[in-house]
Scaffold this motif. Structure first.
Motif, PDB file in Angstrom:
ATOM      1  N   ASP A  87      -4.969  -5.824  10.382  1.00  0.00           N
ATOM      2  CA  ASP A  87      -5.981  -6.329   9.450  1.00  0.00           C
ATOM      3  C   ASP A  87      -5.394  -6.944   8.183  1.00  0.00           C
ATOM      4  OD1 ASP A  87      -7.832  -5.374  11.246  1.00  0.00           O
ATOM      5  OD2 ASP A  87      -8.538  -3.723   9.988  1.00  0.00           O
ATOM      6  N   ALA A  88      -4.194  -6.536   7.813  1.00  0.00           N
ATOM      7  CA  ALA A  88      -3.558  -7.013   6.578  1.00  0.00           C
ATOM      8  C   ALA A  88      -2.088  -7.301   6.853  1.00  0.00           C
ATOM      9  CB  ALA A  88      -3.722  -5.976   5.474  1.00  0.00           C
ATOM     10  N   PRO A  89      -1.816  -8.266   7.739  1.00  0.00           N
ATOM     11  CA  PRO A  89      -0.417  -8.534   8.096  1.00  0.00           C
ATOM     12  C   PRO A  89       0.404  -8.923   6.866  1.00  0.00           C
ATOM     13  CG  PRO A  89      -1.877 -10.254   8.946  1.00  0.00           C
ATOM     14  CD  PRO A  89      -2.741  -9.186   8.375  1.00  0.00           C
ATOM     15  N   GLY A  90       1.643  -8.445   6.863  1.00  0.00           N
ATOM     16  CA  GLY A  90       2.554  -8.798   5.783  1.00  0.00           C
ATOM     17  C   GLY A  90       2.478  -7.902   4.569  1.00  0.00           C
ATOM     18  N   VAL A  91       1.544  -6.948   4.542  1.00  0.00           N
ATOM     19  CA  VAL A  91       1.442  -6.030   3.419  1.00  0.00           C
ATOM     20  C   VAL A  91       2.184  -4.748   3.787  1.00  0.00           C
ATOM     21  CG1 VAL A  91      -0.098  -4.731   1.904  1.00  0.00           C
ATOM     22  CG2 VAL A  91      -0.770  -7.006   2.699  1.00  0.00           C
ATOM     23  N   PRO A  92       3.315  -4.473   3.141  1.00  0.00           N
ATOM     24  CA  PRO A  92       4.084  -3.279   3.497  1.00  0.00           C
ATOM     25  C   PRO A  92       3.346  -1.992   3.148  1.00  0.00           C
ATOM     26  CG  PRO A  92       5.184  -4.526   1.746  1.00  0.00           C
ATOM     27  CD  PRO A  92       3.928  -5.258   2.097  1.00  0.00           C
ATOM     28  N   VAL A  93       3.571  -0.982   3.966  1.00  0.00           N
ATOM     29  CA  VAL A  93       2.973   0.334   3.769  1.00  0.00           C
ATOM     30  C   VAL A  93       4.101   1.338   3.569  1.00  0.00           C
ATOM     31  CG1 VAL A  93       1.548   2.147   4.792  1.00  0.00           C
ATOM     32  CG2 VAL A  93       1.025  -0.261   5.258  1.00  0.00           C
ATOM     33  N   THR A  94       3.990   2.149   2.511  1.00  0.00           N
ATOM     34  CA  THR A  94       4.950   3.215   2.299  1.00  0.00           C
ATOM     35  C   THR A  94       4.184   4.518   2.144  1.00  0.00           C
ATOM     36  OG1 THR A  94       4.994   2.779  -0.075  1.00  0.00           O
ATOM     37  CG2 THR A  94       6.734   1.792   1.237  1.00  0.00           C
ATOM     38  N   ALA A  95       4.741   5.570   2.723  1.00  0.00           N
ATOM     39  CA  ALA A  95       4.158   6.916   2.610  1.00  0.00           C
ATOM     40  C   ALA A  95       5.249   7.855   2.135  1.00  0.00           C
ATOM     41  CB  ALA A  95       3.613   7.362   3.959  1.00  0.00           C
ATOM     42  N   LEU A  96       4.925   8.659   1.154  1.00  0.00           N
ATOM     43  CA  LEU A  96       5.899   9.622   0.657  1.00  0.00           C
ATOM     44  C   LEU A  96       6.096  10.758   1.647  1.00  0.00           C
ATOM     45  CD1 LEU A  96       4.926   9.843  -3.118  1.00  0.00           C
ATOM     46  CD2 LEU A  96       6.458   8.228  -1.961  1.00  0.00           C
ATOM     47  N   LEU A  97       5.077  11.010   2.450  1.00  0.00           N
ATOM     48  CA  LEU A  97       5.115  12.096   3.423  1.00  0.00           C
ATOM     49  C   LEU A  97       4.294  11.675   4.640  1.00  0.00           C
ATOM     50  CD1 LEU A  97       5.924  15.104   3.872  1.00  0.00           C
ATOM     51  CD2 LEU A  97       3.790  15.732   2.729  1.00  0.00           C
ATOM     52  N   ARG A  98       4.842  11.925   5.846  1.00  0.00           N
ATOM     53  CA  ARG A  98       4.130  11.595   7.085  1.00  0.00           C
ATOM     54  C   ARG A  98       3.963  12.828   7.939  1.00  0.00           C
ATOM     55  NH1 ARG A  98       6.455   6.373   9.958  1.00  0.00           N
ATOM     56  NH2 ARG A  98       4.363   6.349  10.791  1.00  0.00           N
ATOM     57  N   VAL A 112       0.885  -1.164   0.000  1.00  0.00           N
ATOM     58  CA  VAL A 112       0.000   0.000   0.000  1.00  0.00           C
ATOM     59  C   VAL A 112       0.922   1.212   0.000  1.00  0.00           C
ATOM     60  CG1 VAL A 112      -1.708   1.324   1.315  1.00  0.00           C
ATOM     61  CG2 VAL A 112      -1.860  -1.177   1.256  1.00  0.00           C
ATOM     62  N   SER A 113       0.797   2.047  -1.030  1.00  0.00           N
ATOM     63  CA  SER A 113       1.608   3.260  -1.133  1.00  0.00           C
ATOM     64  C   SER A 113       0.689   4.467  -1.131  1.00  0.00           C
ATOM     65  CB  SER A 113       2.437   3.257  -2.416  1.00  0.00           C
ATOM     66  OG  SER A 113       3.452   2.294  -2.352  1.00  0.00           O
ATOM     67  N   VAL A 114       0.989   5.413  -0.245  1.00  0.00           N
ATOM     68  CA  VAL A 114       0.171   6.608  -0.123  1.00  0.00           C
ATOM     69  C   VAL A 114       1.041   7.857  -0.235  1.00  0.00           C
ATOM     70  CG1 VAL A 114      -1.593   5.462   1.281  1.00  0.00           C
ATOM     71  CG2 VAL A 114       0.303   6.660   2.404  1.00  0.00           C
ATOM     72  N   LEU A 115       0.433   8.928  -0.668  1.00  0.00           N
ATOM     73  CA  LEU A 115       1.111  10.213  -0.709  1.00  0.00           C
ATOM     74  C   LEU A 115       1.361  10.722   0.707  1.00  0.00           C
ATOM     75  CD1 LEU A 115       2.087  12.895  -1.913  1.00  0.00           C
ATOM     76  CD2 LEU A 115      -0.317  13.550  -2.169  1.00  0.00           C
TER      77      LEU A 115
END
Length: 177
Positions: free
Chosen positions: A165-176, A147-150
């Motif tokens: 809820d979705a173990p093992g699915v990496p999350v990346t955010a360009l800005l936090r 899952v990639s978010v801005l």
């Protein structure tokens, strides 16, 4: 640095849509072609690193972000829509919101066996929408590879919800924030 560039093009709108909320308006970013291209390039890199075969965009702003990523990476684009917006057979996933429930839908024929899917959206807030999208991709028989978010609103703990809820699915955010 990409985070600084992106942050410089996101406008805070106080008291929208209701008092006490600071809305993060991405329209200035979208209006700046160099910043939009830089953001698209980062998401495209995420898709390539994850060896994605499809890119999913979440209604509605996720469409704007995900479609150019799919084009740039030469991958298929799959829309995930609100209930009742897609023709034909769909998988539907309902999820809880602060004020009720919502449903996302995806066409049943969106994926082929072995598809690896990057989910792209504008904001990760509480994580409910992203978790529902992961479930929709899984119901379609594909593997969610990220899952990639801005923008991630860290104070709302969406990343923790996704991990549960979705173990093992990496999350990346360009800005936090």
């Amino acid at each position: 640095m990409i985070a600084e560039l992106l942050a410089s093009r996101i406008r805070d709108v106080p008291d929208y849509p209701k008092p006490g909320i600071v809305f993060k308006d991405i329209t200035p970013l979208l209006a700046d072609p160099k910043t939009f291209r830089a953001m698209t390039g980062e998401f495209t890199r995420h898709a390539r690193e994850a060896r994605a075969t499809k890119v999913v965009g979440l209604e509605a702003r996720g469409f704007i972000l995900a479609a150019p990523v799919a084009v740039e990476a030469e991958l298929g684009f799959i829309p995930v829509r609100k209930a009742g917006k897609l023709p034909g057979a769909v998988y539907a996933v309902s999820y809880a919101l602060e004020y009720g429930e919502a449903t996302l839908e995806i066409h049943r024929d969106s994926f082929q066996p072995g598809d690896r899917v990057l989910i792209v959206d504008d904001v990760l807030a509480t994580g409910g929408t992203a978790a529902a999208a992961v479930e929709a991709v899984r119901r379609g028989g594909a593997e969610p590879v990220g899952v990639s978010v801005l923008l991630e609103l860290g104070f709302l703990s969406g990343r923790a919800r996704l991990a549960a809820d979705a173990p093992g699915v990496p999350v990346t955010a360009l800005l936090r924030v």
